[in-house]
Design a protein around this motif. Structure first.
Motif, PDB file in Angstrom:
ATOM      1  N   LYS A 195       0.847  -1.325   0.189  1.00  0.00           N
ATOM      2  CA  LYS A 195       0.006   0.040  -0.050  1.00  0.00           C
ATOM      3  C   LYS A 195       0.864   1.273   0.143  1.00  0.00           C
ATOM      4  O   LYS A 195       1.873   1.371   0.943  1.00  0.00           O
ATOM      5  N   CYS A 196       0.632   2.133  -0.828  1.00  0.00           N
ATOM      6  CA  CYS A 196       1.252   3.469  -0.997  1.00  0.00           C
ATOM      7  C   CYS A 196       0.828   4.484  -0.064  1.00  0.00           C
ATOM      8  O   CYS A 196      -0.343   4.839   0.106  1.00  0.00           O
ATOM      9  N   PRO A 197       1.678   5.034   0.791  1.00  0.00           N
ATOM     10  CA  PRO A 197       1.251   5.728   1.901  1.00  0.00           C
ATOM     11  C   PRO A 197       0.848   7.395   1.173  1.00  0.00           C
ATOM     12  O   PRO A 197       0.165   7.988   2.064  1.00  0.00           O
ATOM     13  N   ARG A 198       1.354   7.584   0.176  1.00  0.00           N
ATOM     14  CA  ARG A 198       0.950   8.762  -0.426  1.00  0.00           C
ATOM     15  C   ARG A 198      -0.418   8.950  -1.102  1.00  0.00           C
ATOM     16  O   ARG A 198      -1.422   9.545  -1.023  1.00  0.00           O
ATOM     17  N   CYS A 199      -0.557   7.776  -2.276  1.00  0.00           N
ATOM     18  CA  CYS A 199      -1.736   7.849  -2.821  1.00  0.00           C
ATOM     19  C   CYS A 199      -3.126   6.537  -2.542  1.00  0.00           C
ATOM     20  O   CYS A 199      -4.033   6.822  -2.887  1.00  0.00           O
ATOM     21  N   GLU A 200      -2.452   5.808  -1.475  1.00  0.00           N
ATOM     22  CA  GLU A 200      -3.162   4.887  -0.712  1.00  0.00           C
ATOM     23  C   GLU A 200      -3.379   3.854  -2.070  1.00  0.00           C
ATOM     24  O   GLU A 200      -4.419   2.788  -1.582  1.00  0.00           O
ATOM     25  N   ARG A 245       9.400   2.706  -5.275  1.00  0.00           N
ATOM     26  CA  ARG A 245       8.558   3.374  -5.967  1.00  0.00           C
ATOM     27  C   ARG A 245       7.163   3.045  -5.945  1.00  0.00           C
ATOM     28  O   ARG A 245       6.622   2.042  -6.156  1.00  0.00           O
ATOM     29  N   CYS A 246       6.077   3.840  -6.423  1.00  0.00           N
ATOM     30  CA  CYS A 246       4.709   3.733  -6.417  1.00  0.00           C
ATOM     31  C   CYS A 246       4.569   3.990  -8.142  1.00  0.00           C
ATOM     32  O   CYS A 246       4.671   5.286  -8.634  1.00  0.00           O
ATOM     33  N   ALA A 247       3.848   2.909  -8.656  1.00  0.00           N
ATOM     34  CA  ALA A 247       3.651   3.225 -10.067  1.00  0.00           C
ATOM     35  C   ALA A 247       2.558   4.028 -10.397  1.00  0.00           C
ATOM     36  O   ALA A 247       2.113   4.483 -11.323  1.00  0.00           O
ATOM     37  N   LYS A 248       1.560   4.177  -9.239  1.00  0.00           N
ATOM     38  CA  LYS A 248       0.326   4.843  -9.384  1.00  0.00           C
ATOM     39  C   LYS A 248       0.646   6.308  -9.552  1.00  0.00           C
ATOM     40  O   LYS A 248       0.269   7.059 -10.161  1.00  0.00           O
ATOM     41  N   CYS A 249       1.436   6.785  -8.272  1.00  0.00           N
ATOM     42  CA  CYS A 249       1.272   8.353  -7.964  1.00  0.00           C
ATOM     43  C   CYS A 249       3.003   8.853  -8.349  1.00  0.00           C
ATOM     44  O   CYS A 249       3.159  10.152  -8.280  1.00  0.00           O
ATOM     45  N   GLY A 250       3.691   7.862  -8.629  1.00  0.00           N
ATOM     46  CA  GLY A 250       5.220   8.281  -9.057  1.00  0.00           C
ATOM     47  C   GLY A 250       5.952   8.678  -7.697  1.00  0.00           C
ATOM     48  O   GLY A 250       7.228   9.128  -7.831  1.00  0.00           O
TER      49      GLY A 250
HETATM   50 ZN   LIG Z   1       1.157   6.160  -4.712  1.00  0.00          ZN
END
Ligand SMILES: [Zn+2]
Length: 304
Positions: free
Chosen positions: A124-129, A142-147
């Motif tokens: 789980k990405c703490p920035r974009c969830e 890295r998060c592929a969703k929010c970069g």
């Molecule tokens: Zn993210």
């Protein structure tokens, strides 16, 4: 028990699994019953640094220090202590929290491609969830969703590579914080009032079924064959496979037994006595295990 009666020493790994985030997990109460039955001295071993040198999710080992601490519970003490007291004593003597330990603060661990395999732990990405969007490249998470991107140190501290932002991302300083946040998210999802049907979902997984039952002697190698490939879903009631050919297979949570993750490759469990393996094809399976654990725990206990 037979080996002990012959006078041999027996090693037990009470957790029965490697820790995902470096903190010792609860272990089965049955172990305490077994020790009482054996009535021989028990040597407890605390392994500090084991996780830091070889995190369960990582694709490579790291160099650094490991400390082992040995303590003895003699046969008299073993007999005297209640099962609960004995459980607490053993738990206390083997307990470690590697990421938060003095080793992590004071010893410089070293390694390469430190973030390789991080998707097995972080889902789980703490920035974009977003869920299932985290990947590792070199020493970067890295998060592929929010970069979003973070640097991961060998001591498992995370440093955001994007500009400081208010909110959750800034509270997370290491992998333990990150996983504690993930566990809280699971707890909220499972115990929360608003509940949609699906707790986790992964595309492109492969299901295998084994021959033989749990009673098959473990020396005998089990043979597995592929049932099919498709999408895996987890609901409150069941693990569900939607196969590419349109078929659906359901596994009631209450009947899914001895569920463990193996070598970051597959999850193994027994369903109605028959072994099963689910291959996640390099994707995160850890959250399924945590969610099922949370589903089995009474809400009062998980709130403590
Ligand atoms: Zn993210």
């Amino acid at each position: 028990v037979r080996a002990i009666k012959r006078g041999e020493s027996v090693g037990i790994f009470p957790e029965g699994d490697g820790s995902w985030d470096g903190e010792t997990m609860d272990f089965a109460r049955k172990i305490v019953k077994l020790l009482k039955l054996c009535a021989v001295p028990v040597v407890t071993v605390r392994n500090s640094g084991g996780y830091l040198t070889r995190p369960k999710w990582a694709e490579s080992a790291r160099r650094g220090k490991i400390q082992l601490q040995f303590d003895v519970i003699d046969a008299d003490e073993l007999a005297r202590l209640s099962e609960d007291k004995l459980y607490e004593l053993i738990k206390e003597r083997i307990y470690v929290n590697d990421v938060k330990s003095s080793l992590a603060t004071n010893v410089k661990y070293k390694g390469k491609k430190l973030a390789a395999g991080i998707q097995y732990l972080l889902w789980k990405c703490p920035r974009c969830e977003a869920e299932g969007s985290i990947a590792g490249k070199g020493n970067q998470v890295r998060c592929a969703k929010c970069g979003a991107a973070w640097d991961l140190s060998a001591n498992l501290r995370v440093t955001p590579l994007m500009k400081a932002e208010p909110g959750l991302a800034s509270v997370i300083q290491d992998l333990k914080d990150w996983n504690d946040w993930q566990k809280a998210a699971i707890s909220n999802k499972v115990n929360g009032e608003a509940m949609n049907g699906c707790l986790a979902m992964t595309e492109g997984v492969r299901m295998e079924v084994g021959r033989g039952s749990r009673k098959t002697p473990f020396r005998k190698k089990l043979l597995f064959s592929t049932v099919g490939t498709g999408r895996l879903r987890l609901t409150r009631e069941a693990l569900i496979m939607d196969y590419l050919n349109g078929a659906e297979e359901r596994f009631d949570i209450g009947e899914v037994k001895y569920c463990v993750e193996c070598l970051n490759k597959y999850v193994k469990f027994y369903y109605q006595g028959i072994p099963r393996r689910i291959f996640f094809n390099g994707q995160n399976s850890y959250r399924y295990i945590e969610i099922m654990r949370e589903l089995r725990e009474p809400p009062s206990e998980s709130a403590m």
